[in-house]
Every structure is written in structure tokens, then in C-alpha cells.
Design a protein around this motif. Sequence first.
Motif, mmCIF file in Angstrom:
data_model
loop_
_atom_site.group_PDB
_atom_site.id
_atom_site.type_symbol
_atom_site.label_atom_id
_atom_site.label_comp_id
_atom_site.label_asym_id
_atom_site.label_seq_id
_atom_site.Cartn_x
_atom_site.Cartn_y
_atom_site.Cartn_z
ATOM 1 N N ARG A 1 -24.543 55.550 -31.076
ATOM 2 C CA ARG A 1 -23.241 55.033 -32.005
ATOM 3 C C ARG A 1 -23.851 54.859 -33.618
ATOM 4 O O ARG A 1 -24.990 54.373 -33.887
ATOM 5 C CB ARG A 1 -23.109 53.701 -31.260
ATOM 6 N N GLY A 2 -23.023 55.497 -34.200
ATOM 7 C CA GLY A 2 -23.148 55.116 -35.715
ATOM 8 C C GLY A 2 -23.857 56.154 -36.325
ATOM 9 O O GLY A 2 -23.961 56.126 -37.543
ATOM 10 N N MET A 3 -24.364 57.041 -35.792
ATOM 11 C CA MET A 3 -25.291 58.348 -36.342
ATOM 12 C C MET A 3 -24.612 59.571 -36.292
ATOM 13 O O MET A 3 -23.807 59.778 -35.095
ATOM 14 C CB MET A 3 -26.535 58.181 -35.608
ATOM 15 N N ASP B 1 -29.745 49.806 -35.156
ATOM 16 C CA ASP B 1 -31.072 49.929 -35.339
ATOM 17 C C ASP B 1 -31.434 50.591 -33.981
ATOM 18 O O ASP B 1 -31.000 50.273 -33.169
ATOM 19 C CB ASP B 1 -31.469 48.435 -35.496
ATOM 20 N N PHE B 2 -32.587 50.940 -34.067
ATOM 21 C CA PHE B 2 -33.104 51.630 -32.734
ATOM 22 C C PHE B 2 -33.564 50.749 -31.775
ATOM 23 O O PHE B 2 -33.640 50.926 -30.638
ATOM 24 C CB PHE B 2 -34.485 52.626 -33.162
ATOM 25 N N GLU B 3 -33.474 49.444 -32.274
ATOM 26 C CA GLU B 3 -33.850 48.336 -30.893
ATOM 27 C C GLU B 3 -32.470 48.089 -30.376
ATOM 28 O O GLU B 3 -32.418 47.075 -29.540
ATOM 29 C CB GLU B 3 -34.587 47.297 -31.576
ATOM 30 N N ALA B 4 -31.354 48.694 -30.573
ATOM 31 C CA ALA B 4 -30.113 48.397 -30.083
ATOM 32 C C ALA B 4 -29.238 49.442 -29.703
ATOM 33 O O ALA B 4 -28.116 49.576 -29.359
ATOM 34 C CB ALA B 4 -29.343 47.479 -31.211
ATOM 35 N N VAL B 5 -30.071 50.360 -28.843
ATOM 36 C CA VAL B 5 -29.460 51.344 -28.447
ATOM 37 C C VAL B 5 -29.884 51.678 -26.903
ATOM 38 O O VAL B 5 -29.451 52.753 -26.462
ATOM 39 C CB VAL B 5 -30.072 52.749 -29.206
ATOM 40 N N ASP B 6 -30.043 50.749 -26.164
ATOM 41 C CA ASP B 6 -30.038 50.625 -24.642
ATOM 42 C C ASP B 6 -28.870 51.354 -23.967
ATOM 43 O O ASP B 6 -29.025 52.041 -23.149
ATOM 44 C CB ASP B 6 -30.535 49.377 -24.072
ATOM 45 N N ALA B 7 -27.640 50.653 -24.449
ATOM 46 C CA ALA B 7 -26.517 50.989 -23.855
ATOM 47 C C ALA B 7 -26.141 52.632 -23.964
ATOM 48 O O ALA B 7 -25.942 53.250 -23.353
ATOM 49 C CB ALA B 7 -25.470 50.290 -24.385
ATOM 50 N N ASP B 8 -26.664 52.949 -25.167
ATOM 51 C CA ASP B 8 -26.224 54.386 -25.741
ATOM 52 C C ASP B 8 -27.287 55.249 -24.641
ATOM 53 O O ASP B 8 -26.782 56.434 -24.293
ATOM 54 C CB ASP B 8 -26.703 54.724 -26.968
ATOM 55 N N ILE B 9 -28.438 54.818 -24.525
ATOM 56 C CA ILE B 9 -29.450 55.745 -23.730
ATOM 57 C C ILE B 9 -28.909 55.708 -22.195
ATOM 58 O O ILE B 9 -29.080 56.837 -21.586
ATOM 59 C CB ILE B 9 -30.935 55.253 -23.828
ATOM 60 N N SER B 10 -28.562 54.697 -21.770
ATOM 61 C CA SER B 10 -28.092 54.386 -20.410
ATOM 62 C C SER B 10 -26.872 55.458 -20.189
ATOM 63 O O SER B 10 -26.700 56.045 -19.305
ATOM 64 C CB SER B 10 -27.662 52.876 -20.294
ATOM 65 N N ALA B 11 -25.887 55.493 -21.190
ATOM 66 C CA ALA B 11 -24.742 56.475 -20.984
ATOM 67 C C ALA B 11 -25.272 57.741 -21.079
ATOM 68 O O ALA B 11 -24.665 58.646 -20.321
ATOM 69 C CB ALA B 11 -23.972 56.355 -22.264
ATOM 70 N N ALA B 12 -26.395 58.310 -21.658
ATOM 71 C CA ALA B 12 -26.922 59.538 -21.857
ATOM 72 C C ALA B 12 -27.384 59.906 -20.277
ATOM 73 O O ALA B 12 -27.263 60.795 -19.824
ATOM 74 C CB ALA B 12 -28.020 59.793 -22.542
ATOM 75 N N ILE B 13 -27.956 58.754 -19.746
ATOM 76 C CA ILE B 13 -28.916 58.916 -18.403
ATOM 77 C C ILE B 13 -27.666 59.314 -17.404
ATOM 78 O O ILE B 13 -27.624 60.050 -16.697
ATOM 79 C CB ILE B 13 -29.765 57.936 -18.009
ATOM 80 N N ALA C 1 -37.197 54.692 -26.876
ATOM 81 C CA ALA C 1 -37.438 55.227 -25.354
ATOM 82 C C ALA C 1 -38.086 54.361 -24.398
ATOM 83 O O ALA C 1 -37.727 54.380 -23.342
ATOM 84 C CB ALA C 1 -37.995 56.823 -25.587
ATOM 85 N N ALA C 2 -39.089 53.873 -25.167
ATOM 86 C CA ALA C 2 -40.076 52.906 -24.244
ATOM 87 C C ALA C 2 -39.259 51.850 -24.127
ATOM 88 O O ALA C 2 -39.507 51.093 -22.775
ATOM 89 C CB ALA C 2 -41.183 52.838 -25.161
ATOM 90 N N PHE C 3 -38.738 51.385 -24.985
ATOM 91 C CA PHE C 3 -37.928 49.867 -24.714
ATOM 92 C C PHE C 3 -36.754 50.390 -23.387
ATOM 93 O O PHE C 3 -36.774 49.383 -22.526
ATOM 94 C CB PHE C 3 -36.992 49.560 -25.951
ATOM 95 N N ALA C 4 -36.160 51.388 -23.568
ATOM 96 C CA ALA C 4 -35.197 51.625 -22.586
ATOM 97 C C ALA C 4 -35.873 51.797 -21.430
ATOM 98 O O ALA C 4 -35.235 51.468 -20.254
ATOM 99 C CB ALA C 4 -34.467 52.904 -22.972
#
Lengths: 275, 282
Positions: free
Chosen positions: B75-77, B86-98, B123-126
Motif C-alpha cells: 500500500r502506498g507504493m 514504513d516497512f514495519e507496517a506491511v504485515d497485512a499487505d504480505i498476508s494478502a499476498a500469501i 519479510a522476517a517480521f511477517a
Amino acid sequence: MIQGFFLPASIGGRYCVLHRPAMASGRGVVVIPPFAEEANKSRSNLAAVARALAAEGAHVLFVDLFGTGDSAGDFGDADWSAWTDDVRLAAAHLRALGCARITLLGLRTGCLLAAAALGAGVEADDLVLLAPQSSGRQVLTQFLRLGAASELGADAAARIDTRARRAELAAGRSIEIAGYTLSPALADGLEAASLELPQAFRGPLAWLEVSSAADAALSPAARIAIEKLQAHGLAVDAQCVPGPAFWQTQEIEFVAGLPQTCVRAWVGLAEKAGA
Amino acid sequence: MNAMTESIREEALDLHCEGAILPGVLARPAFVSAATGVIVVVGGPQTRVGSHRQFVLLARALAWGGFACLRFDYRGMGDADGDARDFEAVDADISAAIDALTDAEPAIKQVVLWGLCDGATAAAFASARDPRVGGLVMLNPWVRTTQGEAAALVSNYYRGRLLSAAFWRKLLSGGLDIPGRLREFVVNLRTARQHAPATRDLPTRLAAALAARRLPVLLVIAGRDLTGAEFLAAAERAPLATALADCPLTRVDVPEANHTFSSARWRAEVEAATLTWLRSQA
């Protein structure tokens, strides 16, 4: 609403993103990206422009040119005429979606490609030129310098010799610059590109510079180029938007005034044509 | 609609994340995909295409090798809706991709997240939160702290400079601001020698994320990259050293490469290392 899809074309598909308007106006905009890494760096700002245009009724179509972005092919196999064909393909797709009036919106080298597409017979009603580069030869030189500079390290001398690289190209060999393979064919196409518009094109155009100078104003080079276009009888709406050169900044920087300035200029083009 | 080559397919796959549309492209083998799928987590100021199309070409190489690979803008890119984040706020985006990848390829049983720079850290955070993630490919992971940056500059950058012919040419021709450079060096040296703060800094948080699942990790480091050097320095100290020791870790160095691996040769090394590692995980 945005939608990504591949448009069937020769040698694989062209990846497109379409911004659909809530209320269609019958106007379509083809977004023509700038060269190499500038296409990546500028994407977010151009997407913001596209959203603003769609909110005003435009169908806005991004087309990734052959060998660039998400489209099929390798950059090293791309050439200038394949790219003008891609602009033709995008314009035709917008017409098929019901757009009766087509704008070509280019950024930087995308403006040169818009001019080339018009010259190759692509039909468009008007143009929005964003921070246009007026000489393909200059684009090529800057790109070759970038390659030489990265080879010498960040502290490269200001005077960079591009002769060795030009010689490679002249000998028919591709060269690699900043991760992009540049073929002699693409280099030739770039070198010959200019902002000259064909006689058949009578539509108005908007010329938008972006400048971070405190008293942002059109550059002398831009003024000369605009006068030349006006001398050919073309109506030119020239403006300067304050902001950074967003196509080359290290981090993504949004130019706050860009979307609305583009919308106003684009609305004005249709009014000019109607007047 | 497909972009066809002989044995891979590329398809547009728009993701949906909390009301936003995130354009993505899935590259997959024309016939059978492996049970492991790959998602590229984009880092820095990049879009799903990557610098010099690095992610496009990687995805094609992986699909050629039998692995489905999804790239998307968070989102936003790039083209994606939503506010920049920020890269620390993209868990939901990665989850949607999975979600999207496993829907498109039901044969996929686990997902590997592949990230460069802060994409690797994201990626590691997610991975700590999503059990569908079975491994990580991390290139020049971003663990920037003020001390870490200064330390990496001192140990990596200045040492490299002193050995560089261009540096000495410039020095001798008077093209360098010597007092300025010396001041900068002294400030960096001082900062590098300060003690780490007590707060949970980025290396500590990354260590916690890795320790949560102890997933297999492929670590790829470019030899000419400050971010990579800083990561290696941080990886020698607890808690990151401990966390990495507990993960099945494979390390690949690309000595001549820069941060984004901006050459066909370096990209190919990364593609080959990724494929080899993916196959070894099967």
C-alpha cells in the motif's frame, strides 16, 4: 478503481494498469513512462496523477513498454519503434473502451516517445508533457555518463568520457549501464528522438516543468522549445510546478501540487480544443 | 490474460488489502509448480519491478526453475492504493499476498519470503506472525542504527576508500575536501564506539522475529554494500548472533556486487543461489 492486466502484443504481453473513472467522460489518457530507472522512481507520483485524472472522468492507462516494467521481453531487446508500437496499442485499447478523445501524457523521455508515436501515425488529440526532455541525444549521453560514473565509483570526476561506450555501440555491441543492457538499436532510436511534432498534429498541449528552485520558473531551454511549438501554430499551456525531480530522487518524494496541476491542464486542453 | 513464453506464464494478480487494491504479477511454471511458492517483499524506494527489473527477472528465473513467484506493490507504493507506509507496517499487505498466491496455486504448501534491504527485514517480521511462511531469503538486510551505520562506515567504507585508486587520484588533484572528510571520519569513529542504547533497536527486533520461528534462512550479502556490511557487523553480536545461530542458515556472498546487484552477472548469481537453496529445502 485500478486493474492490472496484460495486453496481448507481439512477443508476449504488455503489462498495463488501468485507472477507471467513476463517471466516464469519454476521454482517455495513455501514460508513457520515462527511461530506465526513472520509470520505477516516478511510478508513485504518476499513479497519483492517474488517480486525480480518473476522478475527473478519464480512463488512464499505464503501459509498460516492451522489455520494461512488468511487460514481456528483455530491456536489451527493446528498440524505439517497438515502443512507439506499444503507445499505439495502448491508445487503441482506450478507444476500444469507448474513449473518443485521447491524450498522450509523457514524463521525461516519455515525451520524446509521445512525439515519435505521433510521427508514426498514432492518433491522439492532445499532449501533456511532464518535465520533457527535448533531445534524445542528450538522454543517451546522460545515460552513458551514468554508466561511466558508476564504473569509476561515486567520486567520479565531473568530466566523464563516454567515447569508449559509444564505440562499443557503434561496433554493434550492447553495453550494460546501471543494470540495464542497452542495445545499439535502442541507442540509435534514442539518439534520433526529438520533440518535433508532425504537421498533422494540431491539438493543444500542456507543458509542465517541475523545479525545486525557490522561484520555480520555466527554464530558458523550455521557453525556446515552447516558442518553437507556438511558431508552428500549436497552443501551448506552459506551467512550472514546484517540487523535487521525483524521477531521480534517492527516496520516493511526492510532489504535492502535481496531480491537481495535471488535472487542470488536462481539463484546459479539451476546453481549448472546443473553443 | 497471459504473457506467454515457452514454459512460464506471467499473469496479473491484483491483491486486496483492507480496501486497497495492490497490483501484482504472478510468474509460474506452465505445468507443475513446486509445493513452495515465493513472494518478493519489495524494499526501499522500489516497486514490484525492482531496480533494473531485478524482481521481474528473478521471478521469471524462479518460474523457469519450477517455483511460482508473486511480486506486488504494498500500500502506498508504485501503483497500489493507500497511504505510503514504513516497512514495519506491511504485515497485512504480505498476508494478502500469501492469500492470493495460495489461492492461485493450491499446490503450494508453504511460502518463502524473498526480500532485499528493508524488504528482507519486513519479510522476517511477517514470518514471525504467519505460520504459512516456511523460509526466508534475505539480501543485504536492513538493520540500520546510528552506531551500526558509523561502525560499518569506519570498517568498510573508509578502509575501501584508502585502497581505491580513484580516491588517491582525487586527493592528489585537490578534488577532495580533506578537513571535511577528516571531521566526518572522526565523528563516525566516535559514534561507532558508543555503547548501544537500551531500547529495542532494529537488530534486536529482527533477532526476536527470527527466534520466534527459527526458519531456514538464505542470507545473501553484496561485498560492496554498506547495508550488507552493517548487517554482518550486527550479526556478530547478541542478540542477532544468537538468533541466526538457531536458524538453519545458508550464506552466499557476492563479493563484487553493490546494494541492488546492478549487473546481469550479479543478478544471475542471486537467482542461482535462490534456486539452489529452494531446491535444497524441498
